[in-house]
Design a protein around this motif. Sequence first.
Motif, PDB file in Angstrom:
ATOM      1  N   ALA B 185      -1.464  -2.085   8.638  1.00  0.00           N
ATOM      2  CA  ALA B 185      -1.383  -0.733   8.442  1.00  0.00           C
ATOM      3  C   ALA B 185      -2.732  -0.257   8.390  1.00  0.00           C
ATOM      4  N   VAL B 186      -3.054   0.633   8.663  1.00  0.00           N
ATOM      5  CA  VAL B 186      -3.983   1.522   8.716  1.00  0.00           C
ATOM      6  C   VAL B 186      -4.078   2.970   8.035  1.00  0.00           C
ATOM      7  N   GLY B 187      -5.180   3.050   6.798  1.00  0.00           N
ATOM      8  CA  GLY B 187      -5.393   4.410   6.387  1.00  0.00           C
ATOM      9  C   GLY B 187      -6.646   4.802   6.810  1.00  0.00           C
ATOM     10  N   ARG B 188      -7.094   5.961   6.364  1.00  0.00           N
ATOM     11  CA  ARG B 188      -8.482   6.446   6.658  1.00  0.00           C
ATOM     12  C   ARG B 188      -9.588   5.579   5.992  1.00  0.00           C
ATOM     13  N   GLY B 189      -9.336   5.369   4.827  1.00  0.00           N
ATOM     14  CA  GLY B 189     -10.414   4.659   3.872  1.00  0.00           C
ATOM     15  C   GLY B 189     -10.305   3.071   4.039  1.00  0.00           C
ATOM     16  N   GLU B 190      -9.103   2.676   4.120  1.00  0.00           N
ATOM     17  CA  GLU B 190      -8.610   1.221   4.048  1.00  0.00           C
ATOM     18  C   GLU B 190      -7.732   0.857   5.169  1.00  0.00           C
ATOM     19  N   LEU B 191      -7.871  -0.485   5.701  1.00  0.00           N
ATOM     20  CA  LEU B 191      -6.819  -0.965   6.208  1.00  0.00           C
ATOM     21  C   LEU B 191      -6.152  -2.306   5.706  1.00  0.00           C
ATOM     22  N   ARG B 192      -5.013  -2.482   6.095  1.00  0.00           N
ATOM     23  CA  ARG B 192      -4.385  -3.869   5.587  1.00  0.00           C
ATOM     24  C   ARG B 192      -4.247  -4.966   6.565  1.00  0.00           C
ATOM     25  N   ALA B 193      -4.489  -5.959   6.237  1.00  0.00           N
ATOM     26  CA  ALA B 193      -4.404  -7.265   7.384  1.00  0.00           C
ATOM     27  C   ALA B 193      -4.090  -8.294   6.365  1.00  0.00           C
ATOM     28  N   GLY B 194      -4.100  -9.349   7.445  1.00  0.00           N
ATOM     29  CA  GLY B 194      -4.007 -10.788   6.763  1.00  0.00           C
ATOM     30  C   GLY B 194      -2.742 -11.140   6.329  1.00  0.00           C
ATOM     31  N   GLY B 195      -2.454 -12.423   6.223  1.00  0.00           N
ATOM     32  CA  GLY B 195      -1.029 -12.873   5.888  1.00  0.00           C
ATOM     33  C   GLY B 195      -1.205 -14.518   5.234  1.00  0.00           C
ATOM     34  N   ALA B 196      -0.063 -15.155   5.360  1.00  0.00           N
ATOM     35  CA  ALA B 196      -0.237 -16.376   5.212  1.00  0.00           C
ATOM     36  C   ALA B 196      -0.979 -17.426   6.125  1.00  0.00           C
ATOM     37  N   ARG B 197      -1.074 -16.956   7.477  1.00  0.00           N
ATOM     38  CA  ARG B 197      -1.597 -17.658   8.392  1.00  0.00           C
ATOM     39  C   ARG B 197      -3.121 -17.391   8.388  1.00  0.00           C
ATOM     40  N   ALA B 198      -3.628 -16.363   8.063  1.00  0.00           N
ATOM     41  CA  ALA B 198      -5.215 -16.070   7.750  1.00  0.00           C
ATOM     42  C   ALA B 198      -5.213 -14.848   7.080  1.00  0.00           C
ATOM     43  N   ASP B 199      -6.279 -15.258   6.227  1.00  0.00           N
ATOM     44  CA  ASP B 199      -6.490 -13.881   5.301  1.00  0.00           C
ATOM     45  C   ASP B 199      -7.994 -14.188   4.760  1.00  0.00           C
ATOM     46  N   ALA B 200      -8.645 -13.062   4.089  1.00  0.00           N
ATOM     47  CA  ALA B 200      -9.968 -13.398   3.445  1.00  0.00           C
ATOM     48  C   ALA B 200      -9.481 -13.737   2.163  1.00  0.00           C
ATOM     49  N   CYS B 201     -10.599 -14.143   1.273  1.00  0.00           N
ATOM     50  CA  CYS B 201     -10.160 -14.871  -0.028  1.00  0.00           C
ATOM     51  C   CYS B 201     -11.484 -14.517  -0.779  1.00  0.00           C
ATOM     52  N   GLY B 202     -11.696 -15.093  -2.024  1.00  0.00           N
ATOM     53  CA  GLY B 202     -12.949 -15.082  -2.864  1.00  0.00           C
ATOM     54  C   GLY B 202     -13.908 -15.477  -2.083  1.00  0.00           C
TER      55      GLY B 202
END
Lengths: 126, 410
Positions: B185-202
């Motif tokens: 999903a895309v917002g103006r200031g943030e977008l959402r991405a990633g899931g179980a297959r690939a994601d950012a982490c600490g």
Amino acid sequence: MDRFAIASMLAIGLASASHTSLAADPAARDDAADIERGVDSLAVISHVDSMCQIWVNGTLRATIGPFGNSGVLTTAPSSRASRLELMARCDNAIYFKVLDESRRHCDFTIDPRVEGNELVVGPCDN
Amino acid sequence: MAVLSCLSVASCGAPAEEPLAAALPIVGGTPVPAEQWDSAVAITRRGLITCSGALVHPRLVVTAAHCVRGLDDPEALQKAFVHVGRGAEGGAARPTVAIARAVMHPLYRKASPEDLFGRYDVGLVILAEPLPAISTPPLLTDVVETREALAKAREMLLVGYGFRTPAEDGSEYGLKYAAWTHIVAVGRGELRAGGARADACGGDSGGPAFVRLESGAFRLVGLASRGPVPCADDTKPGKWSVLRETICWIQEESGIDLALGDLDCAPPPRSFQEHPEGESSSALCDAMENMGPGPARTLRALAAALGEPIAAGGLPDCQRIEGRLAATESLSLDNLALTDLSPLAGLAGMRRLSLRGNWLRSLAPLERLPDLQWVDVTANDVDDPEQVRRLEARGVTVVGGEAQLAPWER
């Protein structure tokens, strides 16, 4: 160990209560449960004459010798509420500390003279 | 980087000739080879990698705001560095260059409920010495490219030095990894991405996210910010700050020219209330010589809608346009990537205006259309619902005004 567990559960309960007022919107709840993906750090300095295991958020992260120093460790694994639960398991005693506030870095000291076997916190970077 | 998931190069969507494709991977991940994505760097504090970042200029790294928290303290700043290279397993990476100054975005707020358009988790790092030998990827600033790149289901490449397992095993941390994922999903200031297959982490915070355009060119679109614990959860995507939203601040705060091209960093047009009483003249031909790219785009769109030619200088004859508009009651300017309506302000006679699918943040110029009765602003980025209410209070029917209140495409 029991005291550490009780303290943890108590702190978890308090943290949960403070979040009950969050919006009912599922997306807002998800967002509120997010944690930032930077990594904080800690170091443990031992003033005891024995080996100590350093446990961070339930995971064994280091073993330090008598009067040793852990060096800089990450605070991983992360906990849901950005809490840091730190335990030093030494030969004759268990020392613990729970921090609910995120700090960039904190030093912790194992000091057998401290009542209640709490780890001594500080100095910290905010 | 939590999990790298593509089972083959083809499934990653990268062409065979793309250098990174060789690094992409099987489950468990493969490090980014030396000399690739050098612009993805790490922030170290007390000798330990704590965040990732993106070099966007030889002297400038952009990262997450929370990654530079506390670096206004000179003592803390002395212990912070930028590492360029592959990193080090465990996170103890050697420093490459010192940091002269680090700044958090002024609107960043930690741990508050999410604002309508994200939390401005963006910070900048000015390097003590330049790193001229590293090529920096172009930023996503062009409005047309932005429409192409920031779309749901679009593939996005993540690069970072963070944990490579959701359990955040300390022995799998500190090496530069990359993974392809999809925008959710895309917002103006943030977008959402990633899931179980690939994601950012600490440790991936501040790490760059790239989108490859149809032309094959990569654009830097965002920086890793936050997400669920544990990371890599299909039901709770991670969040990236959309760099386009804060890049003007980065340029202004750093004092470094980032060659932002089509992006209009000029202050927003004055609102209706700020104009003197009784002023009603058209703004169409005002300040033509100094017209920014946003108003100029609107003027060209008006010319195209009216069938007027564009002069060699890239702008139409504003007097002709003004004359034509005076006799126009209804106009459609849909899906034209318009960002600034100020050339329309003050035009008399315009009754119906369709502005669907643009990039409008401000409707203030519409308040200066004295005869406006109906406007469609569906699928824009209007950030102040009061503007819609003011138009409606004047008797204007506003279609799509409420849609502006939804921060995410669903």
